[in-house]
Design an enzyme around this catalytic site. Sequence first.
Site, PDB file in Angstrom:
ATOM      1  N   ASP A  68      -7.799   3.209  -3.116  1.00 22.41           N
ATOM      2  CA  ASP A  68      -9.235   3.197  -2.856  1.00 22.41           C
ATOM      3  C   ASP A  68      -9.606   4.256  -1.828  1.00 22.41           C
ATOM      4  O   ASP A  68      -9.255   4.132  -0.655  1.00 22.41           O
ATOM      5  CB  ASP A  68      -9.658   1.814  -2.330  1.00 22.41           C
ATOM      6  N   ASP A  81     -11.617  -5.261 -10.136  1.00 16.76           N
ATOM      7  CA  ASP A  81     -11.294  -4.815  -8.777  1.00 16.76           C
ATOM      8  C   ASP A  81     -12.079  -5.626  -7.753  1.00 16.76           C
ATOM      9  O   ASP A  81     -13.298  -5.454  -7.624  1.00 16.76           O
ATOM     10  CB  ASP A  81     -11.626  -3.325  -8.669  1.00 16.76           C
TER      11      ASP A  81
END
Length: 208
Positions: A27, A167
């Site tokens: 990320d 996610d």
Amino acid sequence: MLACNFGKLEEEISLVNNSKAQWFHIDVMDGIFVPNISFGTPIMKIFQQKAEKPLDVHLMIVNPENYIQKFADLGSEIITVHIEASTHLHRNIQKIKSLGIKAGVALNPHTPVSSLSSIINDIDLVCLMSVNPGFGGQKFIENTFDKVAELRNLIINSGSSALIEIDGGVNEDNSNKLFDLGANVLVAGSTVFKSKNPTNTISKLISG
Ligand code: ZN
């Protein structure tokens, strides 16, 4: 990997290398598109050197087009950009694919699945955010279940081969249902790295 201990990053990477996890989900946050800053290319370089599984790079940044080449050069196998951060989404996807990399599109919780209808045949992965992006350890947003089912229908009806990735807030209570509804890839951060035995937690999330 956002939830791992960056003070012992190499050990955390080796834990994932030796687990049943199939990808590294990375990320990247810029402090503009999302409230937090995570890390940039120096850390990505360590993943490139040490990770023995595909690098699934999730760009939570504005103007992602300016960074696609850089993250491609750093060994990304998949690059995902946000639909909300892409004025020219089609161009961004073509740019990723022209570099021989799989292209993903991420949707924030408020963004409807139908916004992908014109692009679904051009992409390799859809990342449905099941929390608001920017922080690890958040609670799963329940309407994600409906979005997975809707997305699965869109993919089937359009003949797309895009994978469905979830996610945020994934844990042992929702993983089976997500797989049953058609999810292909579950991203788990805090659930894994804050657990007593991360390797076992990964196995449980995969096998149900
Ligand atoms: Zn992510």
